[in-house]
Write a protein that holds these residues in place. Structure first.
Motif, mmCIF file in Angstrom:
data_model
loop_
_atom_site.group_PDB
_atom_site.id
_atom_site.type_symbol
_atom_site.label_atom_id
_atom_site.label_comp_id
_atom_site.label_asym_id
_atom_site.label_seq_id
_atom_site.Cartn_x
_atom_site.Cartn_y
_atom_site.Cartn_z
ATOM 1 N N LEU A 37 0.836 -1.196 0.000
ATOM 2 C CA LEU A 37 0.000 0.000 0.000
ATOM 3 C C LEU A 37 0.869 1.243 0.000
ATOM 4 N N ARG A 39 0.714 5.791 -1.314
ATOM 5 C CA ARG A 39 0.101 6.794 -2.193
ATOM 6 C C ARG A 39 0.697 6.675 -3.586
ATOM 7 N N ASN A 40 0.062 7.346 -4.537
ATOM 8 C CA ASN A 40 0.617 7.385 -5.887
ATOM 9 C C ASN A 40 2.012 7.982 -5.806
ATOM 10 N N ASP A 157 -1.478 -3.071 -8.990
ATOM 11 C CA ASP A 157 -2.759 -2.367 -8.967
ATOM 12 C C ASP A 157 -3.811 -2.991 -9.891
ATOM 13 N N THR A 189 -2.313 -2.012 -4.270
ATOM 14 C CA THR A 189 -3.696 -1.568 -4.459
ATOM 15 C C THR A 189 -3.977 -0.342 -3.602
ATOM 16 N N HIS A 190 -5.068 0.330 -3.950
ATOM 17 C CA HIS A 190 -5.566 1.430 -3.117
ATOM 18 C C HIS A 190 -6.900 1.051 -2.483
ATOM 19 N N GLU A 191 -7.383 -0.152 -2.784
ATOM 20 C CA GLU A 191 -8.715 -0.538 -2.324
ATOM 21 C C GLU A 191 -8.639 -1.224 -0.966
ATOM 22 N N GLU A 278 -8.517 1.011 7.275
ATOM 23 C CA GLU A 278 -8.370 2.214 6.462
ATOM 24 C C GLU A 278 -7.824 3.375 7.299
#
Lengths: 303, 134
Positions: A37, A39-40, A157, A189-191, A278
Protein backbone atom coordinates in the motif's frame (compact mmCIF):
# COMPACT_ATOMS: atom_id res chain seq x y z
CA UNK A 1 14.72 -24.03 -0.45
CA UNK A 2 14.03 -20.88 1.48
CA UNK A 3 10.61 -20.45 3.06
CA UNK A 4 10.61 -16.88 1.86
CA UNK A 5 9.46 -16.41 -1.69
CA UNK A 6 10.57 -12.78 -1.78
CA UNK A 7 13.40 -11.21 0.20
CA UNK A 8 14.41 -7.59 -0.22
CA UNK A 9 17.56 -6.29 1.43
CA UNK A 10 17.98 -2.53 1.49
CA UNK A 11 16.55 -2.06 -2.00
CA UNK A 12 17.17 1.51 -3.11
CA UNK A 13 16.57 3.18 -6.45
CA UNK A 14 17.26 6.69 -7.61
CA UNK A 15 15.97 8.27 -10.82
CA UNK A 16 18.47 11.10 -11.25
CA UNK A 17 18.42 13.02 -7.98
CA UNK A 18 15.06 11.64 -6.99
CA UNK A 19 14.91 8.69 -4.63
CA UNK A 20 12.01 6.40 -5.65
CA UNK A 21 12.67 3.52 -3.23
CA UNK A 22 14.73 4.05 -0.10
CA UNK A 23 16.38 1.15 1.79
CA UNK A 24 13.43 -1.20 1.66
CA UNK A 25 13.84 -4.60 3.36
CA UNK A 26 11.17 -7.22 3.90
CA UNK A 27 10.41 -10.91 3.46
CA UNK A 28 7.29 -12.60 2.14
CA UNK A 29 6.76 -16.19 3.29
CA UNK A 30 5.36 -18.88 1.00
CA UNK A 31 1.55 -18.96 0.78
CA UNK A 32 1.17 -15.37 1.93
CA UNK A 33 -1.04 -12.81 0.23
CA UNK A 34 0.76 -9.52 0.81
CA UNK A 35 -0.73 -6.14 -0.02
CA UNK A 36 1.63 -3.31 -0.89
CA UNK A 37 0.00 0.00 0.00
CA UNK A 38 1.06 3.57 -0.51
CA UNK A 39 0.10 6.79 -2.19
CA UNK A 40 0.62 7.38 -5.89
CA UNK A 41 4.32 7.89 -6.48
CA UNK A 42 5.37 6.24 -3.24
CA UNK A 43 7.52 3.69 -5.10
CA UNK A 44 5.26 0.60 -5.31
CA UNK A 45 5.73 -0.05 -9.03
CA UNK A 46 9.48 0.69 -8.90
CA UNK A 47 9.81 -1.77 -6.01
CA UNK A 48 7.92 -4.49 -7.87
CA UNK A 49 9.97 -3.98 -11.03
CA UNK A 50 13.20 -4.33 -9.04
CA UNK A 51 11.96 -7.51 -7.35
CA UNK A 52 11.16 -8.99 -10.75
CA UNK A 53 14.57 -8.04 -12.13
CA UNK A 54 13.12 -5.61 -14.65
CA UNK A 55 14.92 -2.67 -13.10
CA UNK A 56 18.36 -2.56 -11.54
CA UNK A 57 18.51 -1.19 -8.01
CA UNK A 58 20.89 1.67 -7.27
CA UNK A 59 21.80 -0.15 -4.05
CA UNK A 60 20.65 -3.24 -2.23
CA UNK A 61 19.49 -6.57 -3.56
CA UNK A 62 16.57 -8.95 -3.60
CA UNK A 63 15.81 -12.60 -4.22
CA UNK A 64 12.69 -14.11 -5.68
CA UNK A 65 11.96 -17.86 -5.49
CA UNK A 66 15.50 -18.19 -4.15
CA UNK A 67 17.19 -16.49 -7.14
CA UNK A 68 18.83 -13.08 -7.30
CA UNK A 69 16.32 -10.74 -8.95
CA UNK A 70 18.86 -9.70 -11.57
CA UNK A 71 19.61 -13.32 -12.53
CA UNK A 72 16.31 -15.18 -12.55
CA UNK A 73 16.69 -18.24 -14.81
CA UNK A 74 13.92 -18.82 -17.39
CA UNK A 75 12.72 -21.90 -15.50
CA UNK A 76 12.03 -19.77 -12.40
CA UNK A 77 10.50 -16.98 -14.48
CA UNK A 78 8.01 -19.53 -15.72
CA UNK A 79 6.82 -19.94 -12.14
CA UNK A 80 6.14 -16.22 -11.71
CA UNK A 81 2.98 -14.53 -12.94
CA UNK A 82 3.03 -10.77 -13.39
CA UNK A 83 0.24 -8.37 -14.28
CA UNK A 84 1.56 -4.89 -14.95
CA UNK A 85 -0.33 -1.74 -14.08
CA UNK A 86 -3.20 -0.99 -16.46
CA UNK A 87 -3.40 -4.58 -17.78
CA UNK A 88 -1.45 -4.02 -20.98
CA UNK A 89 -2.28 -6.44 -23.83
CA UNK A 90 -1.35 -6.49 -27.52
CA UNK A 91 -4.40 -4.65 -28.86
CA UNK A 92 -4.34 -6.29 -32.30
CA UNK A 93 -4.62 -9.83 -30.95
CA UNK A 94 -7.89 -11.52 -30.11
CA UNK A 95 -8.43 -13.05 -26.67
CA UNK A 96 -7.88 -16.51 -28.13
CA UNK A 97 -4.68 -15.46 -29.91
CA UNK A 98 -3.33 -13.94 -26.71
CA UNK A 99 -3.87 -17.25 -24.93
CA UNK A 100 -2.26 -19.24 -27.75
CA UNK A 101 0.69 -16.85 -27.75
CA UNK A 102 1.16 -16.84 -23.99
CA UNK A 103 0.74 -20.59 -23.57
CA UNK A 104 3.81 -21.29 -25.76
CA UNK A 105 6.03 -19.66 -23.16
CA UNK A 106 4.79 -21.78 -20.28
CA UNK A 107 5.20 -25.56 -20.09
CA UNK A 108 2.84 -25.55 -17.10
CA UNK A 109 -0.02 -23.81 -18.96
CA UNK A 110 -3.36 -25.09 -17.64
CA UNK A 111 -6.12 -24.41 -20.12
CA UNK A 112 -8.86 -25.34 -17.64
CA UNK A 113 -7.72 -22.54 -15.34
CA UNK A 114 -7.52 -20.15 -18.27
CA UNK A 115 -11.00 -21.13 -19.48
CA UNK A 116 -12.59 -20.77 -16.03
CA UNK A 117 -11.24 -17.24 -15.56
CA UNK A 118 -12.15 -16.14 -19.08
CA UNK A 119 -15.65 -17.53 -18.53
CA UNK A 120 -15.88 -15.85 -15.13
CA UNK A 121 -15.37 -12.52 -16.90
CA UNK A 122 -17.73 -13.59 -19.70
CA UNK A 123 -15.15 -13.05 -22.40
CA UNK A 124 -15.28 -14.18 -25.98
CA UNK A 125 -12.19 -15.69 -27.62
CA UNK A 126 -12.78 -13.85 -30.89
CA UNK A 127 -12.86 -10.35 -29.39
CA UNK A 128 -9.87 -8.15 -30.14
CA UNK A 129 -8.03 -6.98 -27.01
CA UNK A 130 -8.18 -3.40 -28.30
CA UNK A 131 -11.96 -3.35 -28.09
CA UNK A 132 -12.26 -4.84 -24.61
CA UNK A 133 -13.49 -2.77 -21.68
CA UNK A 134 -11.07 -2.07 -18.85
CA UNK A 135 -12.67 -4.74 -16.67
CA UNK A 136 -12.53 -7.32 -19.46
CA UNK A 137 -8.90 -6.46 -20.13
CA UNK A 138 -8.18 -7.03 -16.45
CA UNK A 139 -9.86 -10.43 -16.74
CA UNK A 140 -7.75 -11.45 -19.74
CA UNK A 141 -4.53 -10.21 -18.10
CA UNK A 142 -5.34 -12.18 -14.96
CA UNK A 143 -6.23 -15.32 -16.94
CA UNK A 144 -2.95 -15.09 -18.89
CA UNK A 145 -0.96 -14.68 -15.68
CA UNK A 146 -2.75 -17.44 -13.75
CA UNK A 147 -3.14 -20.14 -16.41
CA UNK A 148 0.52 -21.28 -16.00
CA UNK A 149 -0.33 -21.85 -12.32
CA UNK A 150 2.52 -19.69 -11.05
CA UNK A 151 3.98 -20.17 -7.59
CA UNK A 152 4.23 -16.42 -7.22
CA UNK A 153 1.82 -13.86 -8.57
CA UNK A 154 2.75 -10.18 -8.69
CA UNK A 155 -0.15 -7.84 -9.43
CA UNK A 156 0.47 -4.13 -9.90
CA UNK A 157 -2.76 -2.37 -8.97
CA UNK A 158 -5.10 -4.95 -10.54
CA UNK A 159 -8.25 -3.06 -9.56
CA UNK A 160 -7.16 0.32 -10.93
CA UNK A 161 -10.08 2.02 -12.64
CA UNK A 162 -12.38 -1.01 -12.46
CA UNK A 163 -16.08 -0.98 -11.67
CA UNK A 164 -17.25 -2.78 -8.50
CA UNK A 165 -18.36 -5.90 -10.40
CA UNK A 166 -15.03 -6.34 -12.18
CA UNK A 167 -13.17 -5.63 -8.95
CA UNK A 168 -15.16 -8.29 -7.15
CA UNK A 169 -14.58 -10.73 -10.02
CA UNK A 170 -10.83 -10.26 -9.63
CA UNK A 171 -11.03 -10.99 -5.91
CA UNK A 172 -13.12 -14.08 -6.58
CA UNK A 173 -10.58 -15.37 -9.07
CA UNK A 174 -7.68 -14.71 -6.70
CA UNK A 175 -9.42 -16.53 -3.86
CA UNK A 176 -10.58 -19.36 -6.05
CA UNK A 177 -7.29 -19.98 -7.81
CA UNK A 178 -4.79 -18.93 -5.20
CA UNK A 179 -6.28 -18.83 -1.78
CA UNK A 180 -5.29 -21.13 1.01
CA UNK A 181 -2.60 -22.98 -0.88
CA UNK A 182 1.11 -22.57 -1.32
CA UNK A 183 0.73 -19.82 -3.86
CA UNK A 184 2.21 -16.48 -2.86
CA UNK A 185 0.78 -13.17 -4.03
CA UNK A 186 2.19 -9.66 -3.87
CA UNK A 187 -0.28 -7.04 -4.99
CA UNK A 188 -0.35 -3.28 -4.84
CA UNK A 189 -3.70 -1.57 -4.46
CA UNK A 190 -5.57 1.43 -3.12
CA UNK A 191 -8.72 -0.54 -2.32
CA UNK A 192 -8.83 -1.03 1.44
CA UNK A 193 -11.89 -3.26 1.26
CA UNK A 194 -10.01 -5.62 -1.04
CA UNK A 195 -7.06 -5.61 1.34
CA UNK A 196 -9.34 -6.50 4.24
CA UNK A 197 -10.82 -9.35 2.29
CA UNK A 198 -7.77 -11.02 0.84
CA UNK A 199 -4.53 -9.87 2.44
CA UNK A 200 -2.62 -11.80 5.10
CA UNK A 201 0.06 -9.19 5.36
CA UNK A 202 0.26 -5.45 4.79
CA UNK A 203 3.31 -3.48 3.64
CA UNK A 204 3.02 0.30 3.64
CA UNK A 205 5.33 2.48 1.56
CA UNK A 206 5.39 6.18 2.34
CA UNK A 207 7.65 8.59 0.51
CA UNK A 208 9.86 5.76 -0.77
CA UNK A 209 10.28 4.13 2.65
CA UNK A 210 8.67 1.06 4.15
CA UNK A 211 6.86 2.38 7.22
CA UNK A 212 4.87 -0.70 8.23
CA UNK A 213 5.21 -4.42 7.60
CA UNK A 214 2.87 -6.60 9.63
CA UNK A 215 0.14 -9.19 9.52
CA UNK A 216 -3.11 -7.45 8.72
CA UNK A 217 -4.86 -8.57 11.90
CA UNK A 218 -1.79 -7.65 13.94
CA UNK A 219 -1.86 -4.16 12.46
CA UNK A 220 -5.57 -3.84 13.23
CA UNK A 221 -5.19 -4.91 16.83
CA UNK A 222 -1.99 -3.00 17.60
CA UNK A 223 -2.86 0.36 16.15
CA UNK A 224 -5.17 2.40 18.32
CA UNK A 225 -6.60 5.84 18.48
CA UNK A 226 -6.44 8.11 21.50
CA UNK A 227 -8.58 11.21 21.59
CA UNK A 228 -7.53 13.92 23.99
CA UNK A 229 -8.56 17.44 24.82
CA UNK A 230 -6.89 19.84 22.46
CA UNK A 231 -5.91 22.27 25.18
CA UNK A 232 -3.54 19.76 26.70
CA UNK A 233 -0.05 19.86 25.33
CA UNK A 234 1.15 17.54 22.62
CA UNK A 235 2.16 14.30 24.32
CA UNK A 236 5.40 12.54 23.58
CA UNK A 237 4.46 8.90 23.16
CA UNK A 238 6.39 6.01 21.73
CA UNK A 239 4.91 4.61 18.54
CA UNK A 240 3.00 7.74 17.57
CA UNK A 241 1.96 7.38 13.94
CA UNK A 242 0.01 10.53 13.31
CA UNK A 243 -1.81 13.37 14.99
CA UNK A 244 -4.82 15.19 13.69
CA UNK A 245 -6.81 18.11 15.05
CA UNK A 246 -10.53 17.76 14.89
CA UNK A 247 -12.74 20.37 16.49
CA UNK A 248 -11.63 20.71 20.06
CA UNK A 249 -9.84 17.43 20.27
CA UNK A 250 -6.56 15.93 19.19
CA UNK A 251 -6.66 12.49 17.59
CA UNK A 252 -3.52 10.41 18.03
CA UNK A 253 -2.94 7.19 16.13
CA UNK A 254 -0.47 5.05 18.05
CA UNK A 255 1.14 1.76 17.05
CA UNK A 256 2.16 -0.78 19.70
CA UNK A 257 1.32 1.59 22.52
CA UNK A 258 3.26 0.39 25.55
CA UNK A 259 1.63 0.34 28.94
CA UNK A 260 3.47 3.42 30.14
CA UNK A 261 2.52 5.50 27.10
CA UNK A 262 -1.08 4.37 26.95
CA UNK A 263 -1.38 4.72 30.72
CA UNK A 264 -0.14 8.29 30.62
CA UNK A 265 -2.61 9.19 27.88
CA UNK A 266 -5.52 7.55 29.67
CA UNK A 267 -4.51 9.23 32.94
CA UNK A 268 -4.61 12.53 31.08
CA UNK A 269 -8.24 11.79 30.23
CA UNK A 270 -7.79 10.37 26.75
CA UNK A 271 -10.43 8.14 25.22
CA UNK A 272 -9.10 5.02 23.60
CA UNK A 273 -10.69 3.34 20.60
CA UNK A 274 -9.96 0.74 17.95
CA UNK A 275 -9.38 1.82 14.39
CA UNK A 276 -10.37 0.41 11.04
CA UNK A 277 -7.71 -0.80 8.64
CA UNK A 278 -8.37 2.21 6.46
CA UNK A 279 -7.85 4.60 9.42
CA UNK A 280 -4.61 2.86 10.29
CA UNK A 281 -3.28 2.97 6.73
CA UNK A 282 -4.25 6.60 6.23
CA UNK A 283 -2.55 7.46 9.51
CA UNK A 284 0.66 5.90 8.22
CA UNK A 285 0.38 7.69 4.89
CA UNK A 286 -0.39 11.12 6.27
CA UNK A 287 2.19 11.25 9.00
CA UNK A 288 5.03 13.70 8.90
CA UNK A 289 8.41 14.00 10.49
CA UNK A 290 11.00 11.54 11.62
CA UNK A 291 10.78 7.78 11.50
CA UNK A 292 8.80 6.51 14.43
CA UNK A 293 8.57 3.14 16.09
CA UNK A 294 5.84 1.23 14.33
CA UNK A 295 4.96 -2.36 13.63
CA UNK A 296 7.59 -2.46 10.88
CA UNK A 297 9.73 -5.53 11.27
CA UNK A 298 7.87 -6.69 14.37
CA UNK A 299 8.50 -10.34 15.04
CA UNK A 300 4.95 -10.64 16.29
CA UNK A 301 3.87 -9.75 12.80
CA UNK A 302 5.69 -12.62 11.17
CA UNK A 303 3.46 -15.23 9.61
CA UNK B 1 -30.50 -23.80 6.86
CA UNK B 2 -31.36 -20.37 8.11
CA UNK B 3 -27.81 -19.50 8.96
CA UNK B 4 -26.34 -16.84 6.76
CA UNK B 5 -22.95 -15.39 7.59
CA UNK B 6 -22.32 -11.83 6.58
CA UNK B 7 -19.17 -9.85 6.97
CA UNK B 8 -18.57 -6.17 6.58
CA UNK B 9 -15.42 -4.37 5.60
CA UNK B 10 -14.47 -0.98 7.02
CA UNK B 11 -15.07 -2.18 10.57
CA UNK B 12 -12.60 -2.12 13.43
CA UNK B 13 -13.55 -5.75 14.06
CA UNK B 14 -11.33 -8.00 11.94
CA UNK B 15 -13.15 -10.32 9.54
CA UNK B 16 -12.04 -13.50 11.34
CA UNK B 17 -13.51 -12.07 14.55
CA UNK B 18 -16.80 -11.25 12.77
CA UNK B 19 -17.06 -14.88 11.65
CA UNK B 20 -16.38 -16.16 15.17
CA UNK B 21 -18.91 -13.78 16.71
CA UNK B 22 -21.64 -14.74 14.26
CA UNK B 23 -21.18 -18.48 14.65
CA UNK B 24 -21.17 -18.10 18.44
CA UNK B 25 -24.33 -16.00 18.32
CA UNK B 26 -26.06 -18.49 16.03
CA UNK B 27 -25.20 -21.30 18.42
CA UNK B 28 -26.33 -19.28 21.42
CA UNK B 29 -29.64 -18.46 19.76
CA UNK B 30 -30.13 -22.06 18.58
CA UNK B 31 -30.11 -21.13 14.91
CA UNK B 32 -27.23 -23.56 14.73
CA UNK B 33 -27.62 -26.81 16.66
CA UNK B 34 -25.33 -29.67 17.53
CA UNK B 35 -24.43 -31.62 14.41
CA UNK B 36 -25.30 -28.86 11.94
CA UNK B 37 -22.72 -28.63 9.19
CA UNK B 38 -20.83 -25.45 8.39
CA UNK B 39 -19.37 -24.64 4.99
CA UNK B 40 -15.80 -25.84 4.47
CA UNK B 41 -13.00 -23.30 4.80
CA UNK B 42 -12.70 -23.04 1.04
CA UNK B 43 -16.44 -22.86 0.37
CA UNK B 44 -17.00 -20.19 3.01
CA UNK B 45 -14.00 -18.19 1.77
CA UNK B 46 -15.46 -18.21 -1.73
CA UNK B 47 -18.93 -17.36 -0.49
CA UNK B 48 -17.75 -14.41 1.62
CA UNK B 49 -15.00 -13.44 -0.86
CA UNK B 50 -12.32 -13.47 1.80
CA UNK B 51 -8.90 -15.06 2.17
CA UNK B 52 -9.27 -18.77 3.13
CA UNK B 53 -6.60 -18.22 5.80
CA UNK B 54 -9.04 -15.83 7.49
CA UNK B 55 -11.78 -18.47 7.61
CA UNK B 56 -9.28 -21.09 8.76
CA UNK B 57 -8.19 -18.79 11.58
CA UNK B 58 -11.79 -18.28 12.70
CA UNK B 59 -12.55 -22.02 12.55
CA UNK B 60 -9.38 -22.81 14.50
CA UNK B 61 -10.45 -20.53 17.31
CA UNK B 62 -14.02 -21.88 17.28
CA UNK B 63 -12.65 -25.43 17.42
CA UNK B 64 -10.30 -24.53 20.26
CA UNK B 65 -13.24 -23.11 22.20
CA UNK B 66 -15.24 -26.26 21.58
CA UNK B 67 -17.92 -24.56 19.46
CA UNK B 68 -17.21 -26.59 16.34
CA UNK B 69 -15.52 -29.89 15.61
CA UNK B 70 -13.75 -30.88 12.42
CA UNK B 71 -14.13 -34.46 11.28
CA UNK B 72 -11.42 -35.35 8.82
CA UNK B 73 -12.90 -35.78 5.39
CA UNK B 74 -16.45 -35.10 6.51
CA UNK B 75 -16.43 -31.42 7.24
CA UNK B 76 -17.06 -28.95 10.01
CA UNK B 77 -19.88 -29.43 12.49
CA UNK B 78 -21.34 -27.66 15.48
CA UNK B 79 -20.07 -29.50 18.52
CA UNK B 80 -22.04 -30.65 21.54
CA UNK B 81 -22.33 -27.88 24.03
CA UNK B 82 -20.01 -28.40 26.91
CA UNK B 83 -18.85 -26.07 29.63
CA UNK B 84 -15.23 -25.43 28.80
CA UNK B 85 -14.89 -22.33 30.92
CA UNK B 86 -14.80 -22.03 34.68
CA UNK B 87 -17.65 -20.03 36.18
CA UNK B 88 -15.20 -17.22 36.91
CA UNK B 89 -14.13 -17.14 33.28
CA UNK B 90 -17.72 -17.17 32.04
CA UNK B 91 -18.45 -14.20 34.27
CA UNK B 92 -15.35 -12.40 33.03
CA UNK B 93 -16.48 -12.87 29.44
CA UNK B 94 -19.98 -11.60 30.15
CA UNK B 95 -18.82 -8.56 32.11
CA UNK B 96 -18.10 -6.19 29.19
CA UNK B 97 -21.52 -6.79 27.63
CA UNK B 98 -23.16 -6.21 31.03
CA UNK B 99 -21.25 -2.96 31.42
CA UNK B 100 -22.51 -1.75 28.06
CA UNK B 101 -26.08 -2.77 28.79
CA UNK B 102 -26.26 -1.16 32.22
CA UNK B 103 -24.51 2.01 31.07
CA UNK B 104 -27.00 2.48 28.21
CA UNK B 105 -29.93 1.60 30.48
CA UNK B 106 -28.92 4.24 33.03
CA UNK B 107 -28.25 6.83 30.34
CA UNK B 108 -31.68 6.22 28.80
CA UNK B 109 -33.44 6.21 32.16
CA UNK B 110 -34.56 2.57 32.44
CA UNK B 111 -35.16 1.08 35.87
CA UNK B 112 -33.71 -2.22 37.10
CA UNK B 113 -37.17 -3.76 36.71
CA UNK B 114 -37.45 -2.55 33.12
CA UNK B 115 -34.09 -4.03 32.29
CA UNK B 116 -34.93 -7.35 33.94
CA UNK B 117 -38.14 -7.65 31.96
CA UNK B 118 -36.37 -6.76 28.74
CA UNK B 119 -33.64 -9.29 29.42
CA UNK B 120 -36.25 -11.99 30.04
CA UNK B 121 -38.05 -11.18 26.80
CA UNK B 122 -34.80 -11.32 24.89
CA UNK B 123 -33.84 -14.60 26.50
CA UNK B 124 -37.13 -16.13 25.38
CA UNK B 125 -36.76 -14.75 21.90
CA UNK B 126 -33.14 -15.74 21.36
CA UNK B 127 -32.42 -18.83 23.38
CA UNK B 128 -35.94 -20.19 23.67
CA UNK B 129 -35.54 -20.31 27.43
CA UNK B 130 -38.04 -19.07 29.96
CA UNK B 131 -37.39 -16.55 32.69
CA UNK B 132 -33.70 -16.38 32.03
CA UNK B 133 -33.00 -19.73 33.66
CA UNK B 134 -30.11 -21.63 32.24
Amino acid sequence: MSDYVIQANGLTRYFGQKCAVDQVSFRIPRGCIAALLGRNGSGKTTLMRMLLGMLEPTRGSSTILGHQSLAIPPEARGRIGYVAEGHPLYPWMTVGQLAAHQSRFYPTWNNTVYRSIVDHFQLNDSTRAGSLSRGQRAGVALALALAPEPELLVLDDPSLGLDPVARRAILEVIINVCGGGDRTILLSTHEMQDVERIADRVLILDQSQLVADAEKDYLLSHVQEFIIDNTKQNPDIRGLVSTRNQGNSLHLIVANADEAGAGALLAAGAQQSDVTLEDAVIAYLSRRGSALAGPAGQEGGAA
Amino acid sequence: MAFDLRISTGSSTPIFRQIIDQVRLAVATARLKEGDALASVRALAEQLVVNPNTVAKAYAELARDGVIATHQGKGVFIAARRPIYTSAERLRRLEPALDDLVREAIALGFSTDDVQKLVQTHFRKMAGRKDGES
